[in-house]
Design an enzyme around this catalytic site. Structure first.
Site, PDB file in Angstrom:
ATOM      1  N   PHE A   1     -75.706 -32.593 -79.477  1.00 41.02           N
ATOM      2  CA  PHE A   1     -74.965 -33.645 -78.776  1.00 41.02           C
ATOM      3  C   PHE A   1     -75.983 -34.683 -78.271  1.00 41.02           C
ATOM      4  O   PHE A   1     -77.035 -34.317 -77.767  1.00 41.02           O
ATOM      5  CB  PHE A   1     -74.202 -33.013 -77.611  1.00 41.02           C
ATOM      6  CG  PHE A   1     -73.227 -33.926 -76.939  1.00 41.02           C
ATOM      7  CD1 PHE A   1     -71.954 -34.084 -77.455  1.00 41.02           C
ATOM      8  CD2 PHE A   1     -73.586 -34.624 -75.798  1.00 41.02           C
ATOM      9  CE1 PHE A   1     -71.047 -34.932 -76.824  1.00 41.02           C
ATOM     10  CE2 PHE A   1     -72.692 -35.467 -75.168  1.00 41.02           C
ATOM     11  CZ  PHE A   1     -71.408 -35.619 -75.685  1.00 41.02           C
TER      12      PHE A   1
ATOM     13  N   ASP B   1     -77.100 -24.745 -74.760  1.00 41.04           N
ATOM     14  CA  ASP B   1     -76.051 -25.628 -74.276  1.00 41.04           C
ATOM     15  C   ASP B   1     -74.722 -25.077 -74.790  1.00 41.04           C
ATOM     16  O   ASP B   1     -74.424 -25.153 -75.979  1.00 41.04           O
ATOM     17  CB  ASP B   1     -76.271 -27.065 -74.765  1.00 41.04           C
ATOM     18  CG  ASP B   1     -75.269 -28.028 -74.140  1.00 41.04           C
ATOM     19  OD1 ASP B   1     -74.161 -27.576 -73.775  1.00 41.04           O
ATOM     20  OD2 ASP B   1     -75.582 -29.233 -74.022  1.00 41.04           O
TER      21      ASP B   1
ATOM     22  N   TYR C   1     -65.400 -29.193 -68.339  1.00 46.27           N
ATOM     23  CA  TYR C   1     -64.114 -29.849 -68.635  1.00 46.27           C
ATOM     24  C   TYR C   1     -63.682 -29.748 -70.089  1.00 46.27           C
ATOM     25  O   TYR C   1     -62.777 -30.446 -70.497  1.00 46.27           O
ATOM     26  CB  TYR C   1     -64.161 -31.318 -68.196  1.00 46.27           C
ATOM     27  CG  TYR C   1     -65.327 -32.116 -68.738  1.00 46.27           C
ATOM     28  CD1 TYR C   1     -65.348 -32.541 -70.064  1.00 46.27           C
ATOM     29  CD2 TYR C   1     -66.419 -32.417 -67.943  1.00 46.27           C
ATOM     30  CE1 TYR C   1     -66.423 -33.252 -70.574  1.00 46.27           C
ATOM     31  CE2 TYR C   1     -67.505 -33.128 -68.440  1.00 46.27           C
ATOM     32  CZ  TYR C   1     -67.494 -33.540 -69.760  1.00 46.27           C
ATOM     33  OH  TYR C   1     -68.564 -34.232 -70.265  1.00 46.27           O
ATOM     34  N   LYS C   2     -64.352 -28.924 -70.892  1.00 42.74           N
ATOM     35  CA  LYS C   2     -63.884 -28.756 -72.272  1.00 42.74           C
ATOM     36  C   LYS C   2     -62.947 -27.553 -72.318  1.00 42.74           C
ATOM     37  O   LYS C   2     -61.895 -27.581 -71.707  1.00 42.74           O
ATOM     38  CB  LYS C   2     -65.072 -28.698 -73.220  1.00 42.74           C
ATOM     39  CG  LYS C   2     -65.691 -30.082 -73.347  1.00 42.74           C
ATOM     40  CD  LYS C   2     -66.958 -30.129 -74.125  1.00 42.74           C
ATOM     41  CE  LYS C   2     -67.470 -31.567 -74.142  1.00 42.74           C
ATOM     42  NZ  LYS C   2     -68.918 -31.654 -74.154  1.00 42.74           N
TER      43      LYS C   2
ATOM     44  N   ARG D   1     -61.796 -34.385 -85.525  1.00 41.14           N
ATOM     45  CA  ARG D   1     -61.881 -33.003 -85.030  1.00 41.14           C
ATOM     46  C   ARG D   1     -60.534 -32.553 -84.471  1.00 41.14           C
ATOM     47  O   ARG D   1     -59.806 -33.317 -83.848  1.00 41.14           O
ATOM     48  CB  ARG D   1     -62.921 -32.894 -83.906  1.00 41.14           C
ATOM     49  CG  ARG D   1     -64.324 -33.190 -84.344  1.00 41.14           C
ATOM     50  CD  ARG D   1     -65.308 -32.836 -83.254  1.00 41.14           C
ATOM     51  NE  ARG D   1     -64.961 -33.469 -81.975  1.00 41.14           N
ATOM     52  CZ  ARG D   1     -65.696 -33.340 -80.885  1.00 41.14           C
ATOM     53  NH1 ARG D   1     -66.775 -32.581 -80.883  1.00 41.14           N
ATOM     54  NH2 ARG D   1     -65.352 -33.946 -79.776  1.00 41.14           N
TER      55      ARG D   1
HETATM   56  C1  PLP Z   1     -69.704 -32.644 -73.715  1.00 43.60           C
HETATM   57  C2  PLP Z   1     -71.134 -32.334 -73.773  1.00 43.60           C
HETATM   58  C3  PLP Z   1     -72.023 -32.853 -72.827  1.00 43.60           C
HETATM   59  C4  PLP Z   1     -71.480 -33.791 -71.758  1.00 43.60           C
HETATM   60  O1  PLP Z   1     -72.376 -34.149 -70.771  1.00 43.60           O
HETATM   61  P1  PLP Z   1     -71.816 -34.782 -69.412  1.00 43.60           P
HETATM   62  O2  PLP Z   1     -73.009 -34.984 -68.580  1.00 43.60           O
HETATM   63  O3  PLP Z   1     -70.825 -33.807 -68.844  1.00 43.60           O
HETATM   64  O4  PLP Z   1     -71.117 -36.058 -69.771  1.00 43.60           O
HETATM   65  C5  PLP Z   1     -73.354 -32.501 -72.928  1.00 43.60           C
HETATM   66  N1  PLP Z   1     -73.794 -31.674 -73.914  1.00 43.60           N
HETATM   67  C6  PLP Z   1     -72.949 -31.181 -74.846  1.00 43.60           C
HETATM   68  C7  PLP Z   1     -73.460 -30.272 -75.917  1.00 43.60           C
HETATM   69  C8  PLP Z   1     -71.608 -31.492 -74.806  1.00 43.60           C
HETATM   70  O5  PLP Z   1     -70.778 -31.008 -75.710  1.00 43.60           O
END
Ligand code: PLP
Length: 411
Positions: free
Chosen positions: A137, A209, A234-235, A383
């Protein structure tokens, strides 16, 4: 307080709609009624699923009840101050972790990753390399680049295969390797146990992560001997808009781990107001400052049904929903099924599927107009994420039907 019906008794096989039958036979289908979806089918994988319908009641209990009654005293009287650790311990079973190793400090996923990355580098002061997968990401790549600049280290970004071979050949130079168990684009899995073992064989710290895995895929942090992990609230955890991230630190590392965000809530005696920082024993040293209480309350509330069901059943349900998606698509549009970029083998993927279709963004938009929420990723990926508790087989069937109508005969 919502009560959930127990296992449904299996109705006689009607020979009717097979997809409907899958919902009827699965007791987890009943959970979907407890979410406020406003009639939409939510398959969007990047964030923010629907709230539980009784979240408003939970917030009301805090805002109308505890807050005016206790005001500043609520931090102590109503357990607010302990909530980062209470939620951490509550979340731990979903992550395969014993208590005392997870905290929700109130930070974003990004700041939590920064905190963990610098701490990992400090645990391996004599090694130059931060190793990251190229398919990570973006925020993970950006932060790794920033951390190496800050600490005078070296960033190595490798493909999935390159990542493993770099550990094999140059592992002695690696301070920390950052990886994700689920590729956020393709859904492809990376096994946590074997990768962590490869890091450890090289003497490197394994930092995971878990953003796209927690709440849908068993991650077995303790049995896999993971060192550090972070993840998004929040996922699949469903904590709501901007829900704070979590941090896992293996108990064996806690006495030595040294976080750069050394705020007063991570102090051994926060209220002593001492001039020098002395890290709290245990996971509390991962805390930073006053946490966003209402966001913690929402995340805490979101976890209840997930815990009630347990990670193995959540994973099972998500896989079955993805199975229905593939079955329906294969039956109606084998040409679209051929556009799957995710592994066909359910063992090799996480909770989402991705199709490669030109005009993905337009398709996302048209589906939204038809009440089906998905997300596109440039240039041409769409997705579909299968959150186990608010998505049903019938909804998946409906989403496939809309998709087939929106995508012309020759995409
Ligand atoms: C969604 C996601 C993030 C999001 O980071 P925020 O600081 O919450 O915006 C970071 N890393 C991964 C792998 C993600 O999927």
């Amino acid at each position: 307080m919502t009560t959930y019906p127990g296992p449904a008794t299996a109705p006689p096989a009607s020979g009717g709609n097979e997809i409907l039958r899958r919902d009827t036979l699965d007791p987890l289908t009943s959970y979907a009624h407890a979410y406020a979806t406003d009639g939409t089918v939510h398959l969007n994988g990047n964030s923010l699923g629907p709230p539980r319908a009784d979240l408003i009641g939970e917030l009301d209990r805090v805002v109308r009840g505890q807050w005016p009654r206790s005001q500043v005293q609520a931090w102590f009287r109503d357990g607010w101050l302990d909530l980062p650790r209470t939620i951490g311990d509550k979340l731990a079973p979903l992550l395969g972790a014993a208590p005392g190793q997870v905290v929700v400090a109130g930070e974003t996923t990004s700041t939590t990753l920064f905190n963990a990355l610098v701490a990992a580098c400090r645990l391996r002061a004599d090694r130059p390399v931060v190793l990251v997968e190229a398919a990570s990401f973006p925020t993970d790549l950006y932060l790794a680049a920033s951390v190496v600049r800050l600490l005078g280290r070296e960033l190595v970004v490798e493909s999935a295969e390159g990542f493993d071979s770099f550990l094999h050949t140059h592992g002695a130079r690696v301070a920390v390797a950052v990886a994700s168990p689920v590729d956020f684009r393709t859904g492809e899995r990376r096994e946590i146990g074997p990768t962590t073992a490869r890091c450890h064989a090289a003497g490197a710290i394994a930092l995971w992560d878990l953003s796209h895995a927690s709440g849908v895929l068993p991650v077995d942090l303790d049995p896999s001997e993971v060192d550090l992990a972070i993840g998004c609230g929040y996922k699949y955890l469903g904590g709501g808009p901007g829900a704070p991230a979590f941090l896992y630190v293996a108990a064996r590392l806690q006495p030595e781990v040294d976080f750069p965000l050394s705020g007063w809530h991570g102090h051994a005696r926060p209220f002593a107001m001492a001039p020098a920082f002395e890290p709290a024993p245990g996971i509390d040293r991962g805390r930073t400052g006053t946490p966003p209480l209402l966001s913690l309350v929402a995340l805490n509330h979101a976890l209840d049904p997930l815990l009630e069901v347990g990670i193995d059943a959540l994973y099972r349900r998500s896989r079955e929903l993805a199975g229905s998606f593939l079955d329906c698509l294969g039956a109606r549009r084998p040409d679209l099924l051929d556009r799957l970029v995710s592994p066909r083998d359910a063992e090799r993927r996480g909770g989402h599927l991705a199709l490669r279709i030109p005009g993905a963004e337009r398709i996302e938009e048209e589906l939204r107009g038809r009440g089906v929420l998905v997300d596109s990723r440039p240039p041409d990926l769409i997705r579909f994420a299968f959150a186990p508790l608010y998505v049903t087989h019938v909804q998946v069937q409906r989403a496939v039907g809309e998709l087939c109508q929106v995508v012309g005969e020759t995409p």
